[in-house]
Design an enzyme around this catalytic site. Structure first.
Site, PDB file in Angstrom:
ATOM      1  N   GLU A  75      38.901  -3.000  64.434  1.00 33.49           N
ATOM      2  CA  GLU A  75      37.838  -2.121  64.940  1.00 33.49           C
ATOM      3  C   GLU A  75      36.486  -2.815  64.857  1.00 33.49           C
ATOM      4  O   GLU A  75      36.285  -3.725  64.056  1.00 33.49           O
ATOM      5  CB  GLU A  75      37.845  -0.858  64.070  1.00 33.49           C
ATOM      6  CG  GLU A  75      37.669   0.486  64.627  1.00 33.49           C
ATOM      7  CD  GLU A  75      37.170   0.783  66.019  1.00 33.49           C
ATOM      8  OE1 GLU A  75      36.795  -0.100  66.804  1.00 33.49           O
ATOM      9  OE2 GLU A  75      37.115   1.966  66.324  1.00 33.49           O
ATOM     10  N   ASP A  92      32.023   4.516  61.606  1.00 36.57           N
ATOM     11  CA  ASP A  92      30.822   5.324  61.436  1.00 36.57           C
ATOM     12  C   ASP A  92      31.229   6.571  60.634  1.00 36.57           C
ATOM     13  O   ASP A  92      31.356   6.500  59.419  1.00 36.57           O
ATOM     14  CB  ASP A  92      30.312   5.632  62.853  1.00 36.57           C
ATOM     15  CG  ASP A  92      28.973   6.315  62.898  1.00 36.57           C
ATOM     16  OD1 ASP A  92      28.128   6.026  62.045  1.00 36.57           O
ATOM     17  OD2 ASP A  92      28.760   7.147  63.797  1.00 36.57           O
ATOM     18  N   PHE A 126      21.623   2.122  64.386  1.00 39.44           N
ATOM     19  CA  PHE A 126      22.434   1.923  65.576  1.00 39.44           C
ATOM     20  C   PHE A 126      22.376   0.450  65.963  1.00 39.44           C
ATOM     21  O   PHE A 126      21.298  -0.108  66.157  1.00 39.44           O
ATOM     22  CB  PHE A 126      21.967   2.803  66.731  1.00 39.44           C
ATOM     23  CG  PHE A 126      22.987   2.872  67.826  1.00 39.44           C
ATOM     24  CD1 PHE A 126      24.042   3.770  67.766  1.00 39.44           C
ATOM     25  CD2 PHE A 126      22.915   1.998  68.910  1.00 39.44           C
ATOM     26  CE1 PHE A 126      25.009   3.815  68.765  1.00 39.44           C
ATOM     27  CE2 PHE A 126      23.886   2.034  69.912  1.00 39.44           C
ATOM     28  CZ  PHE A 126      24.921   2.947  69.832  1.00 39.44           C
TER      29      PHE A 126
HETATM   30  P1  IMP Z   1      33.397   7.208  64.333  1.00 38.55           P
HETATM   31  O1  IMP Z   1      34.552   7.894  64.947  1.00 38.55           O
HETATM   32  O2  IMP Z   1      32.264   8.164  64.038  1.00 38.55           O
HETATM   33  O3  IMP Z   1      33.739   6.379  63.118  1.00 38.55           O
HETATM   34  O4  IMP Z   1      32.775   6.281  65.444  1.00 38.55           O
HETATM   35  C1  IMP Z   1      33.271   5.074  65.759  1.00 38.55           C
HETATM   36  C2  IMP Z   1      32.827   4.635  67.137  1.00 38.55           C
HETATM   37  O5  IMP Z   1      31.467   5.025  67.429  1.00 38.55           O
HETATM   38  C3  IMP Z   1      32.827   3.132  67.198  1.00 38.55           C
HETATM   39  O6  IMP Z   1      34.094   2.650  67.556  1.00 38.55           O
HETATM   40  C4  IMP Z   1      31.753   2.860  68.223  1.00 38.55           C
HETATM   41  O7  IMP Z   1      32.293   2.921  69.523  1.00 38.55           O
HETATM   42  C5  IMP Z   1      30.762   3.991  68.069  1.00 38.55           C
HETATM   43  N1  IMP Z   1      29.626   3.588  67.225  1.00 38.55           N
HETATM   44  C6  IMP Z   1      29.330   4.025  65.985  1.00 38.55           C
HETATM   45  N2  IMP Z   1      28.224   3.458  65.510  1.00 38.55           N
HETATM   46  C7  IMP Z   1      27.797   2.608  66.465  1.00 38.55           C
HETATM   47  C8  IMP Z   1      26.679   1.689  66.557  1.00 38.55           C
HETATM   48  O8  IMP Z   1      25.844   1.529  65.650  1.00 38.55           O
HETATM   49  N3  IMP Z   1      26.596   0.987  67.714  1.00 38.55           N
HETATM   50  C9  IMP Z   1      27.489   1.106  68.735  1.00 38.55           C
HETATM   51  N4  IMP Z   1      28.545   1.934  68.689  1.00 38.55           N
HETATM   52  C10 IMP Z   1      28.689   2.677  67.560  1.00 38.55           C
HETATM   53 MG    MG Z   2      34.391   1.697  69.523  1.00 36.69          MG
END
Ligand code: IMP
Ligand code: MG
Length: 171
Positions: free
Chosen positions: A96, A100, A149
């Site tokens: 991955e 986040d 971000f």
């Molecule tokens: P989660 O499901 O909240 O863990 O989000 C994961 C997904 O959110 C990642 O695979 C990214 O596609 C997107 N994402 C989260 N943070 C960032 C960031 O800082 N920059 C770009 N994409 C992000």
């Molecule tokens: Mg992603």
């Protein structure tokens, strides 16, 4: 135009990818290995990592998106490309770009367990531990980063900046 500030430079990323590859190589000695690249964000990382792992391995691709405007995930997960139903005997290593909230990965791991693989582990280049809402066990982490971000090395902002060879913070 957004302002970009370099957070992790190209050489630092490449050194880390090499270290992760050597750890993975050692941990999977004598075992089969299937890298599962999560499109699109982890393409650059997966390719570099795969090149540094000095053993026979398989590559698989999945596409998953959590549609949302701009920098916020909507929370709705959409599986656009899946693996075959039966993954018996395969040691899956999910690759991955970033974790986040952990929502995407917790969904993905549950989904992959139904395919009965021999094992499932998780490798992420970036981790934002402050943001975690879902409990996800991460086996390999490149860098822990603050709640900012970021873009580059596969990560996008509205589909742009994936091709940057470094990780930058968007101002
Ligand atoms: P989660 O499901 O909240 O863990 O989000 C994961 C997904 O959110 C990642 O695979 C990214 O596609 C997107 N994402 C989260 N943070 C960032 C960031 O800082 N920059 C770009 N994409 C992000
Ligand atoms: Mg992603």
């Amino acid at each position: 135009m957004e302002e970009l500030k370099v957070l992790i430079d190209e050489q630092t990323i490449q050194d880390k990818v090499y270290d992760l590859a050597k750890k993975i190589e050692k941990d999977y000695e004598g075992k089969d290995l299937t890298l599962v690249c999560i499109l699109k964000g982890s393409t650059f990382f997966t390719v570099d990592l795969a090149k540094r792992i000095d053993k026979k391995l398989k590559l698989q691709f999945m596409k998953i998106s959590s549609y949302g405007a701009e920098k916020i995930s909507s929370g709705k997960i959409n599986l656009e490309l899946d693996l075959p139903d039966n993954m018996e005997n395969e040691n899956l290593l999910i690759v991955e770009d970033i974790i986040d909230t952990g929502r995407t990965l917790s969904y993905l791991i549950k989904h992959l367990k139904e395919k009965s693989p021999a094992s499932i582990k998780l490798c992420t280049l970036l981790d934002k531990p402050e943001r975690r809402e879902y409990d996800v066990k991460v086996d390999y982490v490149g860098f822990e980063i603050p709640d900012k971000f970021v873009v580059g090395y596969g990560l996008d902002y509205n589909e742009i900046y994936r091709n940057l060879p470094y990780i930058a913070e968007v101002g």
